[in-house]
Structure formats: C-alpha cells, structure tokens
Design a protein around this motif. Structure first.
Motif, short mmCIF file in Angstrom:
data_model
loop_
_atom_site.label_atom_id
_atom_site.label_comp_id
_atom_site.label_asym_id
_atom_site.label_seq_id
_atom_site.Cartn_x
_atom_site.Cartn_y
_atom_site.Cartn_z
N ASP A 371 0.85 -1.19 0.00
CA ASP A 371 0.00 0.00 0.00
C ASP A 371 0.89 1.24 0.00
OD1 ASP A 371 -1.72 2.11 0.57
OD2 ASP A 371 -2.94 0.95 1.98
N GLY A 372 1.04 1.87 -1.16
CA GLY A 372 1.92 3.02 -1.29
C GLY A 372 1.52 4.19 -0.42
N VAL A 418 3.80 -7.01 -3.35
CA VAL A 418 4.56 -7.13 -2.10
C VAL A 418 6.06 -7.15 -2.36
CG1 VAL A 418 4.99 -8.55 -0.06
CG2 VAL A 418 2.66 -8.34 -0.96
N ASN A 419 6.50 -8.05 -3.22
CA ASN A 419 7.94 -8.26 -3.38
C ASN A 419 8.64 -7.13 -4.12
OD1 ASN A 419 7.52 -10.67 -2.12
ND2 ASN A 419 7.83 -11.95 -3.93
N LEU A 420 7.97 -6.54 -5.10
CA LEU A 420 8.60 -5.45 -5.87
C LEU A 420 8.09 -4.09 -5.44
CD1 LEU A 420 10.43 -4.35 -8.03
CD2 LEU A 420 8.67 -4.88 -9.74
N TRP A 421 6.78 -3.89 -5.50
CA TRP A 421 6.24 -2.58 -5.13
C TRP A 421 6.53 -2.26 -3.66
CZ3 TRP A 421 5.27 1.59 -7.60
CH2 TRP A 421 4.83 1.55 -8.92
N GLY A 422 6.56 -3.28 -2.82
CA GLY A 422 6.88 -3.02 -1.41
C GLY A 422 8.25 -2.40 -1.26
N ILE A 424 9.86 -0.79 -3.79
CA ILE A 424 9.78 0.52 -4.44
C ILE A 424 9.17 1.54 -3.49
CG2 ILE A 424 8.68 1.83 -6.30
CD1 ILE A 424 8.83 -0.73 -8.02
N HIS A 425 8.07 1.18 -2.84
CA HIS A 425 7.43 2.12 -1.90
C HIS A 425 8.39 2.51 -0.78
CE1 HIS A 425 3.72 1.74 -3.99
NE2 HIS A 425 3.32 0.60 -3.46
N GLY A 426 9.10 1.53 -0.24
CA GLY A 426 10.04 1.84 0.85
C GLY A 426 11.15 2.78 0.40
N CYS A 427 11.69 2.52 -0.78
CA CYS A 427 12.76 3.39 -1.30
C CYS A 427 12.23 4.78 -1.62
CB CYS A 427 13.38 2.76 -2.55
SG CYS A 427 14.32 1.24 -2.23
N ARG A 428 11.05 4.86 -2.24
CA ARG A 428 10.48 6.16 -2.59
C ARG A 428 10.15 6.98 -1.34
NH1 ARG A 428 8.50 7.75 -7.31
NH2 ARG A 428 6.79 8.82 -6.26
N ALA A 429 9.72 6.31 -0.28
CA ALA A 429 9.32 7.03 0.93
C ALA A 429 10.52 7.56 1.70
CB ALA A 429 8.49 6.10 1.82
N PHE A 430 11.63 6.80 1.74
CA PHE A 430 12.74 7.18 2.62
C PHE A 430 13.95 7.77 1.91
CE2 PHE A 430 10.38 4.18 5.32
CZ PHE A 430 10.25 4.98 6.45
N ALA A 431 14.21 7.37 0.66
CA ALA A 431 15.39 7.89 -0.02
C ALA A 431 15.39 9.42 -0.14
CB ALA A 431 15.55 7.24 -1.39
N PRO A 432 14.27 10.06 -0.53
CA PRO A 432 14.29 11.53 -0.64
C PRO A 432 14.60 12.23 0.68
CG PRO A 432 12.42 10.64 -1.83
CD PRO A 432 12.98 9.51 -1.04
N MET A 433 14.05 11.74 1.79
CA MET A 433 14.33 12.41 3.06
C MET A 433 15.76 12.16 3.51
SD MET A 433 12.38 10.32 6.16
CE MET A 433 10.74 10.35 5.43
N MET A 434 16.32 11.00 3.15
CA MET A 434 17.72 10.74 3.48
C MET A 434 18.65 11.66 2.67
SD MET A 434 17.46 6.57 3.67
CE MET A 434 19.12 6.18 4.20
N VAL A 435 18.29 11.89 1.40
CA VAL A 435 19.06 12.82 0.57
C VAL A 435 18.98 14.23 1.15
CG1 VAL A 435 19.15 13.94 -1.69
CG2 VAL A 435 18.88 11.46 -1.55
N GLU A 436 17.78 14.65 1.47
CA GLU A 436 17.58 16.00 2.02
C GLU A 436 18.31 16.18 3.34
OE1 GLU A 436 13.92 18.73 3.82
OE2 GLU A 436 13.49 16.82 2.84
N ASN A 437 18.36 15.13 4.14
CA ASN A 437 19.00 15.21 5.44
C ASN A 437 20.51 15.37 5.34
OD1 ASN A 437 18.50 15.09 8.35
ND2 ASN A 437 19.67 13.19 8.30
N GLY A 438 21.09 14.86 4.25
CA GLY A 438 22.50 15.06 3.98
C GLY A 438 23.46 14.24 4.82
N GLY A 439 22.96 13.22 5.50
CA GLY A 439 23.82 12.44 6.36
C GLY A 439 24.28 11.12 5.77
N GLY A 440 24.01 10.91 4.47
CA GLY A 440 24.33 9.60 3.91
C GLY A 440 23.37 8.56 4.46
N GLY A 441 23.74 7.30 4.37
CA GLY A 441 22.90 6.26 4.92
C GLY A 441 23.03 4.96 4.14
#
Length: 579
Positions: A371-372, A418-422, A424-441
């Motif tokens: 569920d995106g 589940v296996n693919l979109w799950g 994708i959803h996780g990466c789409r939700a967290f990667a942008p905020m990790m980039v914005e935060n500037g701390g790597g990860g």
C-alpha cells in the motif's frame, strides 16, 4: 553570515586573553563551538547563522589563534590548559546552565579532554564532535587491535595521519606555511568531499598556521604512549564525514566503549563540514539538543563492546519473523534504535519489545508494504516521531511457487505488489528524506538467489526478486553522490517461516501441502538460520556492497550465472515441476 552581537574577552588561568563571540538570545540554551587547526572561530560562522534563531551560540578563538593571545612556551598548548579554557568560556557565557558543546578537529580533541574529566563534565549538557577523537580513546583502540594480532588499526590511522609526523619536524612545517607550499596542500585537502557544493571561504591568518603546530608537538606523544581511561556520562554524538581525509571511522567510534550514551552519524562530505555542510551540522546538533533539553534522551546503558550503529535509526520491514526479526535484533545489539514493521501487528510489537531489551529502544508499526499511500503515511510518522532513518531494510516479501501457466494474474499481482512494489514504496518514501537530510545512509533491499537462478518452479517469485536486484543497482548509482549506499541481499536457502506461508499456484491443496513439506525438509536439512544471515547482513551494512549473497549456494549460483549461464538454463529445464 551570522554577525556576532557581542564580543568579549575571557582570561585563562595562565593570563591569556581569549576572544569570544556570541550570537542569538542569551536566555536560550547555549551552544559553545570550539574550532580546530589551522582555523579560528570564523569556521563556525555558517553553522552559527543556522542555530542562532533558536540558541545562544558562542564561538571563540582558541589560544594562539584569531584574535586570542598565544602562550610563550609550548607547554601552554598542553591538553589540560586547552580543556580548562573550554570550561572558562562556558562559565563566562552560561554561568548557571550547562552548555551544549560542538567541536571540530583539534577543538574536538580538547573538548573530549574536558567532557571526560569528572571535575568538569557537569558543565556540559551534550557534546557533538566532528572529525576529532579523544587521543586516549584512539590509543586504546590501536593497542587492542595490536593485542588481538591485528595491526590494521595502526596502519589505517597512520595512513590517515602522515602529516602529524611532518608537523613534529623542526623548521620544515613553518617553512611550508611561510612559502605557501603548505597552503597549496591544504587547499587540495579542503576540496575533498566538496564537489558541487558552494564553499565558504576560510578566513585565516599566518599566526593560525604557525602557532597551532605546537598543539601537535605538546600533546601527541604523551597521550598516545600513556593513554588514560577517559569516560563520560555526557550524551555524545560523533559526526563522521564520509570523505574524511584524516580520520578513519574506527578511530571515531572507539569512543563508544567509554561513553554509555553514544551516537554515531555519517555526514555526506569532507573534513571541513562546518564550512561545507553547515545545514547538516546544525540539524544534527539541534536534534541532540532538543532530545536532551526535553528529557527524551535514552537512559544510559553500559555495553561490553563498542556499538557500530550507536544512536542510529533503523527501519526494518517484514520484521515480524525470520530474517527481518533477526536483523532488527542484530542492529539493536549494535546500538541502533529500531522501527519494526510488519503486516502482523502482534509480531511487529513482539520484535520491538525484544529489540528494546537489546538496544537503546524500539517501536513497532503495522503496515502492508504493498500500500503506497500507507507507506507514505508511515514515513511521515517516522520522520515526525523518530527522525530521518540512517538505515532502511526493505525486507518484507512473500513466497509464491508454481508454473507460469498455472500462476493467475491475481497471483502475479500479489507477488509484484509485495515483493517489488513493497521495495519501491520503501525506497520512494525514505530515499528523498535521506538525501535531504545530507547524512548519507544505507538502504538494504532483500532480493533472493532466485534473482539469478532461473527455475520452472517459481517464475513469479524469481521475476520479482530479479527486479528488486536491478532496482537496487540502478538506485545505487543514483544515490551514490549522496553517500547513500544501496545493497541487494540474496540470502539463499535460509530456514525461515517463508515456506509455510508460500502460495503454490495452479495446484490443489494436497499437492501444495506436499510441496511445502518437501521444501521445509530441505530448508531444515540446510540448517542456515536467520540469525546467521542477519549477522552477515549487519556486518555488511558499514561496507555497503552492491550485492550480498549469504549462503554458499547463493555464492555458487552467482558465480555460475556469470561464468556458465547455460548450465543454469539447463538445470531450469530439468528441474521437476510442482505438481
């Protein structure tokens, strides 16, 4: 740039005058900033500008730098004198309230000396260190490696610190600065990690370069030869630039053994982060201050070994059991705070409950990763309640077997959701905020050895896992400039509960039950546990490899897929179908 609204002088115990600059509201919590070599207080200008709207920010020129006077003798640069200066400035600018200490490079070394002195530690509410360890901690770290027969720590630190030997030579270091040669070398070092970012020009005078050489000559030998046992109860966070030129991560995490309330965060950039990444520095400092001032800092807990992910936040999906639960436990033991996510609310809560016994704390969340919109709501909740994660493990997945012809569109949709979109959803939700935060990860996506091992028995499962592998490789390239490393994990045959929950398409109940029993027996005979897999995964998080096969069959299959793919295609044709 921030303009100090007050400049004053503080006198040291041996009669030197320190130039002190203040920014912001004196009634707010005080952030005391200590600069390194060959800088002066101006290195903090950009950080002070970003903190002064919330805090009383104080910077000062350490003895011999900027507008402060210099001692006549080299002994005036001894660590004890420097630490006493830190406390004298703190007493002058915040006499009735402990200060939050922020230090860089040599400022960190002397600040460590102050916070680990039990007579002085009460003056500090928290301590953030950037690119500067405690000399005594480093000495113990190197010695413990040598005792274990591992000279790697000594070699690593020596490779990063060849300039220290040069600074101990007579005359030559001074000549290098006076002739401009040293400035050219320093300029090259300053450009490391600054690509694509606007630079804040350093404002230094020749006396900053020349006087500061005695910092090295007065302190290095004694502390490295005869290190003290320096502990502190002050909450500490270490910010480690990912392109640090002078200090390996291990030397900076060595403090975890001596600091019960310890946090370690990477910072995307090079050594001079106060000038090149002031937004990230200000963000991390503000987070720690608010945690301490609000009383939300976790209770301190002594640990028998250094914790590699101390203070970091890890989100783990599919954490209700199997590899997900074991990975959450392993990360918690290594000092990370855990957000355990699963579609089963009870198992997620149980994982969080147990993880909180192993580490600094944990929370749970019920989520269907397919569920995106729900994933987006979850990510916003994580950011609001816990902060931006340092580690995201997209582990949730389902098993599906059966031939392609027997697999219905609904079966395919559920597997892909589940296996693919799950993932994708996780990466789409967290990667942008990790980039914005500037701390790597780190982002870890669970694929499968099935991603490169074709089979007529599980085409839907293999297809989704192959897509996860390629997604991870593509995303790794996109996020590399932000020091966010993406790893695809291909476990192999791990004895988890996935077989019991696997749906076998195109078969009746009896055939499906028989298939589950055969596979479950195989997995039990293989005997590779989720805990073993989790240790491999967590050990690899620091390195951030592109691909992580776990078991021997996963490694062997990967090798065959590269060297002899025809053998795998032949095996796929001969494998018996599930009937």
């Amino acid at each position: 740039m921030s303009t100090p609204h007050d400049v004053q002088h503080v006198w040291t115990a041996d009669g030197l005058r320190l130039a002190v600059y203040t920014h912001g509201d004196p009634a707010a919590p005080t952030v005391l900033c200590v600069h390194g070599y060959p800088d002066n207080a101006s290195v903090w200008d950009a950080v002070a500008e970003r903190l002064a709207d919330r805090y009383h920010v104080v910077t000062y020129d350490v003895r011999g730098a900027g507008a402060s006077t210099a001692p006549r003798e080299r002994s005036g640069y001894r660590m004890e004198r420097l630490a006493d200066d830190v406390v004298r400035v703190a007493d002058a600018v915040s006499p009735d309230r402990p200060v939050h200490l922020l230090a860089h490079d040599w400022g960190s070394l002397q600040s460590w000396h102050a916070v680990t002195d039990e007579r002085l530690a009460s003056r500090f509410a928290s301590y953030t260190s950037i690119s500067g360890p405690c000399l005594d901690h480093v000495a113990h770290w190197i010695r413990s490696g040598l005792r274990a027969g591992n000279p790697g720590r000594l070699l690593s630190q020596s490779a990063h610190s060849t300039y220290i030997g040069f600074f101990h030579l007579p005359v030559l270091p001074e000549l290098s600065w006076l002739t401009g040669i040293g400035g050219l070398v320093l300029g090259a070092a300053e450009r490391v990690g600054e690509s694509g970012r606007p630079r804040v020009r350093a404002r230094r005078a020749m006396r900053d370069f020349l006087n500061g050489l005695d910092l090295y000559r007065a302190n290095m030998r004694d502390h490295l030869r005869s290190p003290g046992r320096r502990r502190t109860s002050v909450p500490v966070q270490v910010l480690a630039p990912t392109r640090e030129a002078f200090m390996p991560d291990g030397a900076q995490t060595a403090a975890a053994e001596w600091v019960p309330d310890f946090r370690f965060h990477r910072l995307n950039g090079g050594h001079w982060a106060p000038r090149t990444r002031p937004d990230v520095v200000a963000l991390r400092v503000g987070e720690l201050i608010e945690e301490v001032e609000s009383g939300r800092a976790p209770a301190t807990r002594a640990t028998p070994r250094p914790r590699r992910f101390a203070g970091q936040l890890a989100v783990v999906t599919g954490a209700g059991g199997g590899i997900g639960r074991a990975t959450a436990f392993e990360l918690a033991e290594q000092g990370a705070r855990i957000i355990a996510v699963d579609i089963n609310e009870e198992t997620a809560a149980r994982t969080a409950e147990l993880a909180s016994l192993l580490g600094p704390g944990a929370a749970s969340y019920r989520l269907d990763v397919a569920d995106g919109a729900a994933m987006d709501r979850f990510a916003k909740w994580v950011r609001s309640e816990h902060g931006v994660p340092d580690i995201v493990v997209n582990n949730a997945g389902i098993g599906i077997g059966g031939s392609f012809i027997g697999t219905t569109p609904a079966d395919w949709e559920r597997a892909i959701d589940v296996n693919l979109w799950g993932v994708i959803h996780g990466c789409r939700a967290f990667a942008p905020m990790m980039v914005e935060n500037g701390g790597g990860g780190r982002i870890v996506n669970t694929a499968s050895a099935a991603a490169y091992l074709p089979s007529r028995a599980y085409p839907a499962y293999a297809t989704t896992k192959a897509a996860v592998l390629m997604l991870s490789r593509c995303l790794r390239g996109e996020l590399a400039d932000h020091d966010i490393l993406v790893t695809a994990v291909c476990p192999g045959v791990i004895n988890t509960g996935i077989i019991a929950a696997t749906h076998f398409a195109g078969t009746d109940d009896c055939a499906a039950t028989a298939a589950r029993e055969r596979l479950a027996r195989l997995y039990r005979m293989r005997g590779y546990t989720p805990e073993q897999a989790a240790r491999r995964i967590v050990n690899a998080v620091d390195r951030g490899p592109e691909l992580l096969p776990i078991t021997s069959e996963a490694h062997g299959g990967l090798l065959l897929s590269r060297l002899a793919p025809g053998v795998l295609r032949a095996a796929a044709r001969k494998a018996p179908p599930i009937e």
